[in-house]
Scaffold this active site. Structure first.
Site, PDB file in Angstrom:
ATOM      1  N   ASP A 549       0.827  -1.215   0.000  1.00 24.51           N
ATOM      2  CA  ASP A 549       0.000   0.000   0.000  1.00 24.51           C
ATOM      3  C   ASP A 549       0.856   1.258   0.000  1.00 24.51           C
ATOM      4  O   ASP A 549       2.039   1.235   0.315  1.00 24.51           O
ATOM      5  CB  ASP A 549      -0.922   0.026   1.213  1.00 24.51           C
ATOM      6  N   GLU A 550       0.225   2.355  -0.348  1.00 23.82           N
ATOM      7  CA  GLU A 550       0.761   3.706  -0.195  1.00 23.82           C
ATOM      8  C   GLU A 550       2.135   3.909  -0.832  1.00 23.82           C
ATOM      9  O   GLU A 550       3.001   4.585  -0.293  1.00 23.82           O
ATOM     10  CB  GLU A 550       0.811   4.092   1.296  1.00 23.82           C
TER      11      GLU A 550
END
Length: 874
Positions: A549-550
């Site tokens: 993620d991210e």
């Protein structure tokens, strides 16, 4: 890199400060004694001025939102030296600052530095200097500030400024920050924006809210003795409320169940007081195979002659024993006669604990496993690696823990990571640490004994700064030994990459270079060793969480990536495809190791289904009030195993109530109490728009006509999350997790009658629609009242016995004509009050009071108290 070292404290030449001659004052270069004295005597205060943006906010950043903070520095004794700096952590990066003699710089992540301007004139004894800074977004909690400001000078040891150290409140056992000034202004300090409708939860408002749950306490007492948490699917009680005698304890007989499969449950029963005895009520345990039932299903029957538990497997027998423990009231000599047929609603009933940002002890994890098992949670997602720390020993890569398991003050990050998140300089601090191979084996074995699967996570390619710095240190070590092959073997960085980027947490160097073959060699090495640890501990590694993620906009200027994109046979033609390529390739590596892939939804959704394994777990953390249900449905419609991890209800690091003294981040929700978790209907995400509000307490619309679930699609389960950015102690973790974990378990195991079935045709939901009917709401609220009363009268005592520092609720209270009226969210907990007599007294009914009045709640064992509330009159 950014800092001096606690040992050598080197500051790069371009940041060294000039000796000041302002006002004809000659300041000397600092000595170690001078730095020590500054640390001991400089009084720092942190004051939020306002969240209301002005024209001084940078319109190009965070949509023009910023907040202002005043930092004041008062010298208790004169400071006559120059060339020193203060380093501090600030979650939202500083945009600009104003100070006559002080300058604030953002360095990396949350780390900032205050430097002395050329006109710095020193401090007279008692003098105060101030700097006002503006930082991104807003500050809504007093606990947003971070402790352990450091004073440093070239070639000297850095020291923590004592006035910025955290303290432990003697009553609550929780960390407090005395240098942060309390919030008092609702408009300027409590509101996020002019559209923010959130109301500060005062003791008066809490009293009014608590009236609903306290409306039928006497009647509920009769029912509490029969309650089991989580609620079984089918329960039939014997007529006339007959009971079985357990005054002599119980006598367990195992038919075809291995003793070690149920020992942990029997041990818990004994701790609670229901011990084995030759003359006790017989308890018959047996496995009766039934392939039509879910794993962990069981039947429990209690008659006057015996207790019988049959499970479809050993897990089912274990769960039946935990239901017996839940039914049992501590100190009671009887059990109600009943028959239960039970099975879980979800196969995946999980809890994530982040030990990467701030470390949490093995003892805490073992205690958490006990409580997860008690309430039939069966997946521990252990977040072991992130930007701020690597917490698992990998014997072949010792740098991962020798360097990246601790934060101190090292410029080159060759002995530790930089002191993010207010870590200070002490490498033996509790925020530092790691699990050795033997520690991890103990955790795995304890989990296995409790029928819990451990799913490790070492986040990548973003959130990987700790791993990257460790491998850079390894590179430097072998470069010095002139062993180029070993230096390059597991390198995660392209040193020629000049890309300028900033991650969500404001790092500019936290993303693994996905175009280096050494990055994948690192993944293979780590996963091979983690798999071996699991095998040696007796719990095979069958699922691993990549993270994924991210990922920020890294690699754009990386020569390695430019070359790869220009010439590869993987179908990658654009830089924007590199993130998905990394996830797909790591998933393939895992498949070759016979490990299933899991990851966070925002990274996984960019992958190509044909390049991913047949079995994929996606943790969906999309915010419901931002239309997040659509992304969740899209993942499920890929035939992926979706684990609902909605921050609106399942992020336990968020504040419990809308009060600036409540601890936690709040980017998706200002108030996530146990009742909100209890209300959650994971099978139908968009319907919450009918009765929940967004993060500013405004109504929202959920349009489920665009991306509805495909007919028959179901979710694998749900998971609670505890992220640890500003959670520095084990006690604070427990305060945040409990009692919300009990409501999580209720929603993971049991589907209530009031839950709205999902509409596969798609629909729009808002405060104006009434799919969730008045009758459903009445039934839900009645269920909640009984649940809350059971916690207060029966379950909290059990948590006390196990030493769990659950959150004791603040007390609702009003004073009318000199009469104090008080109540609590969990009836049964002790309320205490104090007036001008200056003596805490138990509260049981309205009472006359005088002078200043304070209230608090108390644990049954009198070891802990809630936060104290001062009560004002009407």
């Amino acid at each position: 890199m950014l800092l001096g070292c606690e040992q050598s404290s080197q500051v790069s030449a371009d940041h060294k400060l000039k000796t000041s001659t302002a006002d004809s004052v000659s300041l000397a270069s600092p000595s170690q004694q001078a730095i020590d004295e500054i640390a001991a005597t400089l009084d720092v205060k942190y004051r939020l001025i306002t969240n209301i943006p002005t024209d001084k906010c940078d319109a190009k950043i965070s949509d023009g939102a910023c907040f202002e903070v005043e930092l004041s520095f008062t010298a208790k004794q004169a400071i006559k030296v120059n060339d020193w700096s203060i380093y501090f952590s600030q979650i939202s990066p500083v945009q600009s600052a104003v100070g006559d003699e002080l300058l604030v710089e953002h360095l990396n992540g949350d780390l900032h530095r205050i430097v002395l301007k050329d006109n710095f004139s020193g401090f007279k004894a008692g003098e105060t200097k101030r700097v006002v800074f503006r930082a991104n977004f807003w500050m809504l909690s007093e606990t947003d500030a971070l402790p352990n400001y450091l004073v440093s000078a070239p070639d000297l040891k850095a020291r923590v400024i004592e006035s910025t150290q955290s303290q432990i409140d003697s009553g609550t056992g929780l960390e407090i920050l005395p240098f942060v000034e309390p919030f008092t202004d609702e408009l300027r300090q409590f509101k996020r924006s002019s559209e923010d409708s959130t109301t500060w939860l005062t003791h008066k408002a809490l009293y009014q809210r608590n009236l609903a749950v306290n409306s039928n306490v006497k009647g509920d007492k009769l029912s509490v003795a029969k309650v089991i948490i989580p609620t079984p699917k089918v329960v039939r009680y014997h007529q006339n409320n007959e009971v079985a005698d357990i005054s002599q304890g119980i006598k367990v007989n195992l038919t075809n169940v291995a003793q070690f499969k149920v020992n942990a449950a029997l041990d818990r029963l004994a701790r609670l007081g229901l011990k084995q005895n030759e003359f006790g009520l017989p308890v018959q345990l047996a496995v009766v195979l039934d392939a039509s039932k879910a794993i962990g299903s069981y039947q429990l029957s209690i008659s006057k002659q015996e207790i019988s538990i049959t499970g479809v497997d050993a897990t089912g027998v274990f769960n039946g024993l935990q239901s017996l423990a839940s039914l049992y009231t501590v100190g009671s000599t009887s059990l109600p006669l009943l028959h239960i047929e039970d099975e879980p609603h979800y196969a995946f009933r999980g809890m994530l604990v982040d030990v990467a940002r701030n470390f949490h002890s093995k003892a805490f994890i073992l205690s958490l496993l006990d409580q997860m098992a008690a309430y039939k949670l069966n997946k521990l997602h252990l977040h072991l690696g992130d930007d701020e720390g690597w917490r698992l020993e990998i014997p072949s890569l010792p740098e991962l823990t020798e360097i990246s398991s601790k934060r101190c003050f090292d410029t080159q990050e060759q002995t530790c990571l930089i002191p993010q998140l207010g870590a200070g300089v002490d490498t033996s601090s509790s925020v530092n640490g790691y699990y050795s191979v033997s520690d991890y084996a103990e955790i795995l074995q304890a989990a296995t004994a409790r029928h819990i699967q451990v799913i490790p996570s070492l986040d990548m390619p973003g959130h990987s700064r700790a791993a990257m710095k460790a491998m850079t240190a390894r590179f430097n070590k072998y470069q010095a030994l002139e062993d180029e092959e070993k230096a390059q073997q597991f390198l995660l960085d392209d040193f020629d990459d000049k890309t300028q980027y900033s991650s969500v947490q404001y790092y500019n160097d936290n993303t693994i270079n996905v175009c280096l073959e050494s990055s994948y060699a690192f993944v293979v090495e780590v996963m091979t060793q983690v798999k071996k640890m699991h095998a040696d501990a007796g719990q095979p590694l069958t699922r691993y969480h990549i993270g994924a993620d991210e990922t920020a906009g890294a690699w754009l200027e990386s020569p390695a990536c430019k070359a790869f994109v220009a010439n590869n046979d993987k179908g990658v033609t654009k830089m924007s495809e590199l993130g998905a390529y990394f996830i797909e390739r790591v998933a393939s590596i895992l498949s070759e190791l016979d490990i299933e892939t899991a990851g966070w939804s925002d990274g996984m959704e960019h992958t190509r289904k044909e390049n991913m394994p047949a079995i994929v777990q996606a943790n969906a953390w999309d915010v419901l009030s931002w239309g997040g249900h659509g992304k969740v449905h899209g993942l499920a419609n890929r035939d992926w195993q979706v684990v609902i991890s909605s921050p609106d209800a399942l992020y336990f690091d968020f504040p419990y109530e809308a009060d600036p003294k409540e601890h936690g981040y709040y980017w998706a929700s200002r108030q996530t109490n146990t009742e909100k978790v209890f209300q959650f209907m994971p099978d139908n995400l968009p319907v919450h728009a009918e009765f929940w509000l967004d993060r500013q307490d405004n109504a929202y619309v959920a349009d489920d006509t665009k991306t509805p679930l495909a007919k028959g699609q179901k979710f694998l389960g749900i998971q609670g999350q505890l992220w640890s950015e500003n959670t520095r102690t084990d006690a604070l973790v427990e305060h945040k997790v409990f009692p919300r974990l009990l409501a999580l378990a209720e929603r993971a195991w049991y589907l209530p009658n009031w839950a709205v079935p999902y509409n596969y045709q798609g629909a729009k939901y808002s405060q104006d629609t009434q799919v969730f009917t008045t009758e459903m709401q009445k039934e839900r609220d009645a269920n909640w009242r009984l649940f809350a009363t059971t916690l207060g009268q029966k379950e909290f005592v059990k948590l006390d016995i196990d030493g769990i520092d659950y959150r004791l609720p603040t007390v609702g209270a009003i004073i009318e004509q000199g009469i104090l009226k008080a109540n609590i969210a969990f009836p049964g907990l002790v309320i205490e009050y104090q007036d001008e007599q200056q003596k805490w007294q138990p509260y049981s009914k309205p009472v006359a009071v005088k002078g200043m009045v304070k209230v608090r709640s108390r644990s049954e064992n009198s070891s802990r108290y809630s936060r104290i509330t001062q009560v004002t009159g009407l």
